[in-house]
Design an enzyme around this catalytic site. Structure first.
Site, PDB file in Angstrom:
ATOM      1  N   ASP A 297       0.841  -1.193   0.000  1.00  0.00           N
ATOM      2  CA  ASP A 297       0.000   0.000   0.000  1.00  0.00           C
ATOM      3  C   ASP A 297       0.881   1.249   0.000  1.00  0.00           C
ATOM      4  O   ASP A 297       1.679   1.437   0.923  1.00  0.00           O
ATOM      5  CB  ASP A 297      -0.891   0.000   1.257  1.00  0.00           C
ATOM      6  CG  ASP A 297      -1.766   1.228   1.322  1.00  0.00           C
ATOM      7  OD1 ASP A 297      -2.788   1.268   0.604  1.00  0.00           O
ATOM      8  OD2 ASP A 297      -1.423   2.174   2.080  1.00  0.00           O
TER       9      ASP A 297
ATOM     10  N   TYR B  70       3.032   9.964   0.719  1.00  0.00           N
ATOM     11  CA  TYR B  70       4.100   9.445   1.594  1.00  0.00           C
ATOM     12  C   TYR B  70       5.487   9.847   1.080  1.00  0.00           C
ATOM     13  O   TYR B  70       6.480   9.637   1.760  1.00  0.00           O
ATOM     14  CB  TYR B  70       4.024   7.904   1.716  1.00  0.00           C
ATOM     15  CG  TYR B  70       2.700   7.370   2.246  1.00  0.00           C
ATOM     16  CD1 TYR B  70       1.801   8.201   2.909  1.00  0.00           C
ATOM     17  CD2 TYR B  70       2.349   6.038   2.087  1.00  0.00           C
ATOM     18  CE1 TYR B  70       0.581   7.724   3.372  1.00  0.00           C
ATOM     19  CE2 TYR B  70       1.132   5.542   2.565  1.00  0.00           C
ATOM     20  CZ  TYR B  70       0.254   6.397   3.197  1.00  0.00           C
ATOM     21  OH  TYR B  70      -0.946   5.910   3.658  1.00  0.00           O
TER      22      TYR B  70
ATOM     23  N   LYS C  86      -2.282   6.046  -3.979  1.00  0.00           N
ATOM     24  CA  LYS C  86      -3.427   6.928  -3.701  1.00  0.00           C
ATOM     25  C   LYS C  86      -3.237   8.318  -4.295  1.00  0.00           C
ATOM     26  O   LYS C  86      -2.130   8.864  -4.267  1.00  0.00           O
ATOM     27  CB  LYS C  86      -3.623   7.067  -2.181  1.00  0.00           C
ATOM     28  CG  LYS C  86      -3.630   5.764  -1.421  1.00  0.00           C
ATOM     29  CD  LYS C  86      -3.986   5.948   0.047  1.00  0.00           C
ATOM     30  CE  LYS C  86      -3.655   4.709   0.858  1.00  0.00           C
ATOM     31  NZ  LYS C  86      -2.235   4.634   1.284  1.00  0.00           N
TER      32      LYS C  86
ATOM     33  N   HIS D  83      -7.296   9.315  -1.736  1.00  0.00           N
ATOM     34  CA  HIS D  83      -6.701   9.205  -0.397  1.00  0.00           C
ATOM     35  C   HIS D  83      -7.638   9.704   0.702  1.00  0.00           C
ATOM     36  O   HIS D  83      -7.764   9.074   1.753  1.00  0.00           O
ATOM     37  CB  HIS D  83      -5.373   9.974  -0.361  1.00  0.00           C
ATOM     38  CG  HIS D  83      -4.449   9.561   0.730  1.00  0.00           C
ATOM     39  ND1 HIS D  83      -3.084   9.522   0.596  1.00  0.00           N
ATOM     40  CD2 HIS D  83      -4.675   9.165   2.004  1.00  0.00           C
ATOM     41  CE1 HIS D  83      -2.535   9.116   1.715  1.00  0.00           C
ATOM     42  NE2 HIS D  83      -3.483   8.904   2.595  1.00  0.00           N
TER      43      HIS D  83
END
Ligand SMILES: NC(=O)c1ccc[n+]([C@@H]2O[C@H](COP(=O)([O-])OP(=O)(O)OC[C@H]3O[C@@H](n4cnc5c(N)ncnc54)[C@H](OP(=O)(O)O)[C@@H]3O)[C@@H](O)[C@H]2O)c1
Length: 313
Positions: free
Chosen positions: A52, A57, A86, A119
């Site tokens: 994931d 990030y 995402k 997200h």
């Protein structure tokens, strides 16, 4: 309660034939680049086949590097792993969706995605600044786009074969319903915080009824203490079944019919988090009876990440 013999190989079929998702997923929300690489590689070697990721990030490149190297070293085919990333809040405008998707794919070094998620349901001011704020520190939202506009652009990625499944994250049932009802391609997966202190039972029941996969993040309460990892009910069951508290929490999550994501940073922890087995029914029921309620990540309230350190620009 789901009857599962081998959690490691258990996979969930996604709706409209959009593939199958391994229930045990490895999350890449890891701020440090070198740790991202070593943890991702360790997870793949330990046996995780579900990864994931997220543009937010800021480590898709490192995850991609670790996956490419690990696949080659382990003789593992791309089709044998399930990769998600995402769309971030600043890319909700329909014309920004495909470029954001392409940029993620490029950083990950992949030519298709198994799953692409919105997200959060919050649209931020479009642009390169992921955390747009005014001078008082308030988030700058974008009122010029609706979640359904963004969903339509996600659907067209599936139409063009760019990703196999699409879904939503950090969404409440009342926000999911209108999207579910209007969607031409129904969401395949919903990713939200869930653990015994936040069971999200109503959302889980809806997902089961409609055939959506419920994917739990922070199944260990993000390791925050006090939290589910130290809960006396969990510790007592762990001692009784000779497993660790983490293994008990993960087993409970799978047995109630959810997939899950954990973030083990070492190969030893990755093996621990994969080596889970079914709990006896009385233990499962005891966990369902825990009354403590706590949300650890406030992202659902504002769209601002609760677990990602804020970088001042
Ligand atoms: N959609 C969203 O908004 C959203 C939000 C949050 C997370 N996520 C996704 O979900 C993934 C998982 O979330 P999470 O990191 O909060 O999950 P988590 O596994 O509940 O929490 C990770 C924490 O648990 C600890 N841990 C891991 N395995 C352990 C074990 N066997 N025993 C004891 N402690 C253990 C880790 O400690 P150490 O650091 O000491 O290893 C880390 O601090 C993320 O990586 C990300 O992919 C999504």
């Amino acid at each position: 309660m789901m009857e599962i013999s081998d959690f490691r190989t258990t996979r969930m079929p996604l709706n409209h034939g959009a593939g199958i998702m391994p229930v045990l997923g490895f999350g890449t929300l890891i701020p440090d680049a070198a740790v991202t690489i070593s943890a991702t590689r360790g997870a793949l070697e330990a046996g995780f086949r579900h990864f994931d990721c997220a543009e937010r990030y800021r480590n898709e490149r490192e995850v991609g590097e670790a996956l490419q190297a690990g696949l080659v070293a382990g003789g593992i085919a791309r089709e044998d792993i399930f990769v998600t990333t995402k769309l971030w809040n600043t890319n909700h405008r329909p014309e920004r969706v495909e470029p954001a998707f392409d940029a993620s794919l490029d950083r990950l070094g992949l030519n298709y995605l198994d799953l692409y998620l919105i997200h959060t349901p919050f649209a931020f001011q479009p642009g390169d600044e992921q955390d747009p704020r005014d001078q008082n520190g308030n988030v700058l939202y974008d009122s010029g786009v609706t979640l359904l506009d963004t969903w339509r652009a996600m659907e067209s990625l599936v139409d063009h074969g760019r990703c196999r499944a699409i879904g939503l994250s950090d969404i409440a049932l009342n926000e999911l319903l209108p999207i579910y009802e209007s969607a031409r391609i129904k969401p395949a997966v919903v990713q939200v915080e869930a653990h015994p202190y936040l069971p999200e039972t109503e959302l889980l029941e809806f997902c089961k009824e409609k055939g959506l996969a419920f994917l739990a993040f922070a199944p260990l309460g993000h390791g925050i203490k006090p939290g589910p990892l130290e809960d006396p009910v969990i510790s007592a069951i762990a001692a009784r079944v000779e497993k660790t508290p983490a293994q008990v929490l993960l087993a409970w999550a799978v047995q109630r019919g959810t997939a899950l994501l954990t973030t083990p940073k070492t190969a030893a922890r990755a093996r621990e988090n994969l080596n889970i087995s079914a709990l006896p029914e009385d233990a499962f029921d005891e966990i369902n009876g825990i009354q403590t309620r706590q949300r650890f990540n406030e992202v659902v309230k504002t769209g601002s990440p609760g677990f990602i350190p804020r970088i001042k620009s």
